[in-house]
Design an enzyme around this catalytic site. Structure first.
Site, PDB file in Angstrom:
ATOM      1  N   LYS A 178       0.887  -1.178   0.000  1.00  0.00           N
ATOM      2  CA  LYS A 178       0.000   0.000   0.000  1.00  0.00           C
ATOM      3  C   LYS A 178       0.923   1.226   0.000  1.00  0.00           C
ATOM      4  O   LYS A 178       1.455   1.626   1.039  1.00  0.00           O
ATOM      5  CB  LYS A 178      -0.874  -0.025   1.259  1.00  0.00           C
ATOM      6  CG  LYS A 178      -2.230   0.645   1.098  1.00  0.00           C
ATOM      7  CD  LYS A 178      -2.202   2.115   0.787  1.00  0.00           C
ATOM      8  CE  LYS A 178      -1.984   2.994   1.988  1.00  0.00           C
ATOM      9  NZ  LYS A 178      -1.783   4.413   1.628  1.00  0.00           N
ATOM     10  N   GLY A 231       6.504   5.205   8.107  1.00  0.00           N
ATOM     11  CA  GLY A 231       5.658   6.400   8.102  1.00  0.00           C
ATOM     12  C   GLY A 231       5.819   7.150   9.404  1.00  0.00           C
ATOM     13  O   GLY A 231       6.805   6.956  10.129  1.00  0.00           O
ATOM     14  N   GLU A 253       9.200   1.538  10.869  1.00  0.00           N
ATOM     15  CA  GLU A 253      10.252   2.533  10.623  1.00  0.00           C
ATOM     16  C   GLU A 253       9.572   3.886  10.693  1.00  0.00           C
ATOM     17  O   GLU A 253       8.801   4.244   9.796  1.00  0.00           O
ATOM     18  CB  GLU A 253      10.868   2.330   9.229  1.00  0.00           C
ATOM     19  CG  GLU A 253      11.527   0.984   9.022  1.00  0.00           C
ATOM     20  CD  GLU A 253      12.849   0.839   9.759  1.00  0.00           C
ATOM     21  OE1 GLU A 253      13.281   1.803  10.416  1.00  0.00           O
ATOM     22  OE2 GLU A 253      13.438  -0.247   9.691  1.00  0.00           O
TER      23      GLU A 253
HETATM   24  P1  NAD Z   1       2.085   8.633   7.262  1.00  0.00           P
HETATM   25  O1  NAD Z   1       2.264   7.922   8.534  1.00  0.00           O
HETATM   26  O2  NAD Z   1       1.074   9.681   7.164  1.00  0.00           O
HETATM   27  O3  NAD Z   1       1.743   7.595   6.099  1.00  0.00           O
HETATM   28  C1  NAD Z   1       2.574   6.489   5.798  1.00  0.00           C
HETATM   29  C2  NAD Z   1       1.741   5.423   5.125  1.00  0.00           C
HETATM   30  O4  NAD Z   1       0.851   4.866   6.076  1.00  0.00           O
HETATM   31  C3  NAD Z   1       0.874   5.912   3.979  1.00  0.00           C
HETATM   32  O5  NAD Z   1       0.849   4.937   2.970  1.00  0.00           O
HETATM   33  C4  NAD Z   1      -0.492   6.047   4.637  1.00  0.00           C
HETATM   34  O6  NAD Z   1      -1.558   5.967   3.727  1.00  0.00           O
HETATM   35  C5  NAD Z   1      -0.471   4.865   5.571  1.00  0.00           C
HETATM   36  N1  NAD Z   1      -1.347   4.953   6.739  1.00  0.00           N
HETATM   37  C6  NAD Z   1      -1.671   6.046   7.459  1.00  0.00           C
HETATM   38  N2  NAD Z   1      -2.494   5.699   8.482  1.00  0.00           N
HETATM   39  C7  NAD Z   1      -2.665   4.365   8.424  1.00  0.00           C
HETATM   40  C8  NAD Z   1      -3.399   3.412   9.199  1.00  0.00           C
HETATM   41  N3  NAD Z   1      -4.120   3.769  10.272  1.00  0.00           N
HETATM   42  N4  NAD Z   1      -3.351   2.116   8.841  1.00  0.00           N
HETATM   43  C9  NAD Z   1      -2.611   1.724   7.789  1.00  0.00           C
HETATM   44  N5  NAD Z   1      -1.930   2.574   6.999  1.00  0.00           N
HETATM   45  C10 NAD Z   1      -1.933   3.881   7.312  1.00  0.00           C
HETATM   46  O7  NAD Z   1       3.535   9.163   6.861  1.00  0.00           O
HETATM   47  P2  NAD Z   1       3.933  10.085   5.632  1.00  0.00           P
HETATM   48  O8  NAD Z   1       3.430  11.462   5.928  1.00  0.00           O
HETATM   49  O9  NAD Z   1       3.565   9.423   4.357  1.00  0.00           O
HETATM   50  O10 NAD Z   1       5.530  10.043   5.752  1.00  0.00           O
HETATM   51  C11 NAD Z   1       6.252  10.878   6.576  1.00  0.00           C
HETATM   52  C12 NAD Z   1       6.627  10.171   7.859  1.00  0.00           C
HETATM   53  O11 NAD Z   1       7.308   8.957   7.560  1.00  0.00           O
HETATM   54  C13 NAD Z   1       7.595  10.976   8.681  1.00  0.00           C
HETATM   55  O12 NAD Z   1       7.226  10.945  10.037  1.00  0.00           O
HETATM   56  C14 NAD Z   1       8.920  10.267   8.487  1.00  0.00           C
HETATM   57  O13 NAD Z   1       9.844  10.434   9.522  1.00  0.00           O
HETATM   58  C15 NAD Z   1       8.483   8.858   8.339  1.00  0.00           C
HETATM   59  N6  NAD Z   1       9.510   8.099   7.628  1.00  0.00           N
HETATM   60  C16 NAD Z   1      10.243   7.181   8.324  1.00  0.00           C
HETATM   61  C17 NAD Z   1      11.254   6.469   7.683  1.00  0.00           C
HETATM   62  C18 NAD Z   1      12.075   5.445   8.410  1.00  0.00           C
HETATM   63  O14 NAD Z   1      12.664   4.595   7.752  1.00  0.00           O
HETATM   64  N7  NAD Z   1      12.175   5.480   9.732  1.00  0.00           N
HETATM   65  C19 NAD Z   1      11.509   6.707   6.331  1.00  0.00           C
HETATM   66  C20 NAD Z   1      10.749   7.660   5.673  1.00  0.00           C
HETATM   67  C21 NAD Z   1       9.742   8.339   6.327  1.00  0.00           C
END
Ligand code: NAD
Length: 496
Positions: A178, A231, A253
């Site tokens: 996803k 995320g 992550e």
């Molecule tokens: P996000 O958490 O909003 O979304 C990430 C993904 O999760 C998306 O595909 C979203 O649709 C999905 N999602 C959201 N809520 C969900 C739920 N309840 N159930 C299942 N799926 C769900 O993050 P973003 O805004 O896309 O990305 C930015 C964040 O990601 C930042 O906090 C960043 O630090 C983090 N990030 C971490 C790493 C790592 O490796 N540690 C790498 C890149 C980004």
């Protein structure tokens, strides 16, 4: 609907329209224009995809492949990614507005994950246990888990997917992906290569759409064996809770607020570049951003002057132009969040040395989402700007006096994803690296990742590891097999 390209889900080896019939817009952050429509999948599509992956895991060609054959398929996918890296990178830039230099660099590097894990597929050996019981032959097997759900964010869609996908497949699992609702298209383009590589239908599936509508349904699905999520920490916590209800494993992550520590014996010009790469590369939209810059008292003023002078030269512009150094922010919510944090920093008393406003001017094209590279000094570690992830080109500089103080400040935070240490003293480098509570520490460099080296977070930055041998173990479970070689079955009322 216009003649813009339309992207369907990919389920059981076929391009599939969403069961709702609905599509959502995908927008180019540099032009602020809609350039395509993507399937808005829901729980029904999630169910179709997980069922397809489950069937592919349990029947048909995939489970009958030898590990060597499976590895060869994964390796072949790497070859196809190598041959199509430019096209994949262009899809990524169109969706997330990050620099073509950065996305092409990532896409050119991606095949390594598939080659590394493809090669590892037939090198996962169990053990013969010299068991302490007579007349028993005992050995272990490392077996795949089943259907793996991979959920990815928008900042580096294919890189962060490959951390998961290559290892999960090489271990013999099947996968449902996803991607972020902001950056679905490169993952869907990848499916054309999956098909060309010859993966059996159902081994890799993609459902697109929103976290609450389709992501949550995947996580909750009873046939999903493990969730690999990258995320934000808030969504990560929701995913973790939902997975716990089904007693499923999770790799998380999550976010970061990484300290980049400049000691007074650092090579200043190198450390300035390290600070820039830590926060302005990728417009600060990276989980490993060195967004807390700790600078030692003795060099503070000289260092900060040089840093600001360097940062002033950063060229904002079209991400497709290879001369551009800072592109737009990827999404409107992210843009608003960054500006909100700039206001918070000002109200907390941090001193704005550079930027602090939306980006404007002809170099920003029609984009409404540029933020100027921004530097705050006089930040203290208790301020929100020092403690909360901004995920944008906003740097907080904190002054420290001693090594002990630097370590204390570095660790006084809920996150623990990464850290940078700049010093010419090997003793100091090792002492400080050991003391920092983070999953990655870079010494005299910043923002390096490899398919070979484990990556993951301490504390609220995550759970589990991706990449390297540890990354493969996340997708395997161990079975212990006992074979009796005794002439008869001993007393059945007593444990053997
Ligand atoms: P996000 O958490 O909003 O979304 C990430 C993904 O999760 C998306 O595909 C979203 O649709 C999905 N999602 C959201 N809520 C969900 C739920 N309840 N159930 C299942 N799926 C769900 O993050 P973003 O805004 O896309 O990305 C930015 C964040 O990601 C930042 O906090 C960043 O630090 C983090 N990030 C971490 C790493 C790592 O490796 N540690 C790498 C890149 C980004």
């Amino acid at each position: 609907m216009s003649a813009l390209p339309k992207f369907n889900a990919y389920i059981n080896g076929k391009s599939e329209p969403p069961s709702s019939g609905g599509y959502f817009e995908t927008v180019n952050p540099y032009t602020s224009k809609v350039w395509g429509h993507v399937a808005r999948c829901n729980a029904e599509d999630a169910n179709r995809a997980v069922q397809a992956a489950y069937i592919a895991f349990t029947r048909g060609d995939w489970p009958t492949l030898t590990a060597t054959q499976r590895g060869a398929l994964v390796h072949r996918l790497g070859d196809l990614i190598r041959d199509n890296a430019r096209e994949l990178a262009e899809y990524e830039v169109r969706d997330n507005g990050k620099l073509i230099n950065e996305m092409l660099g990532q896409c050119n590097y991606l095949p390594n994950w598939y080659w590394y894990y493809g090669g590892l597929a037939d090198k996962i050996e169990g053990a013969v246990i010299p068991i302490d019981k007579a007349d028993v032959f005992n050995y272990t097997r490392h077996e795949p888990l089943g259907v793996i759900v991979c959920i990815t964010p928008w900042n580096s869609p294919l890189l962060l997917l490959s951390f998961k996908l290559a290892a999960a497949l090489a271990a013999g699992n099947t996968v449902v992906i996803k991607p972020s609702e902001f950056t679905s298209t490169s993952t869907l383009k990848l499916m054309e290569l999956v098909e060309k590589a010859g993966f059996p239908p159902g081994v890799i599936n993609v459902v697109t759409g929103f976290g609450a509508e389709v992501g949550a349904a995947l996580v909750e699905h009873p046939k999903a064996a493990k969730i690999c999520f990258t995320g934000g920490s808030d969504s990560g916590a929701l995913v973790y809770q939902a997975a716990a209800k089904g007693l499923k494993g999770c790799t998380l992550e999550l976010g970061g607020k990484s300290p980049n520590i400049i000691f007074d014996d650092a090579v200043v010009d190198d450390a300035v570049k390290g600070a820039i790469s830590g926060i302005f590369a990728a417009t600060g939209q990276t989980c490993i951003a060195g967004s807390r810059l700790l600078v030692q008292d003795a060099i503070y003023d000289r260092f900060v002057d040089k840093l600001v002078a360097f940062a002033k030269t950063a060229r904002m512009g079209d991400p497709m132009d290879t001369a551009t150094q800072v592109g737009p922010v990827t999404t409107p919510p992210q843009y608003r969040k960054i500006l909100k944090y700039i206001e918070i920093a000002k109200s907390e008393g941090a001193q704005c040395l550079l930027g602090g406003d939306p980006g404007s001017g002809p170099e920003c094209g029609d984009s409404q989402w540029f933020v100027q590279p921004t530097i705050f000094s006089n930040v203290t570690n208790t301020m929100r700007i020092a403690q909360e992830e901004v995920f944008g080109p906003v740097l907080s500089i904190i002054r420290f006096k001693t090594d002990e103080e630097a370590i204390e400040i570095a660790n006084d935070i809920a996150f623990g994803l990464a850290a940078g240490v700049w010093t010419q003293s090997i003793t100091r480098a090792i002492k400080v690296s050991n003391a920092i509570r983070a999953g990655t520490v870079w010494v005299n460099t910043y923002r390096a990742v490899s398919f070979m080296s484990p990556f993951g977070g301490y504390k609220k930055s995550g759970l589990g590891r991706e990449n390297g041998l540890e990354g493969m173990r996340e997708f395997l479970q161990t079975k212990s097999v006992w074979i009796s070689t005794a002439a008869d079955v001993p007393n059945p009322f007593v444990m053997r």
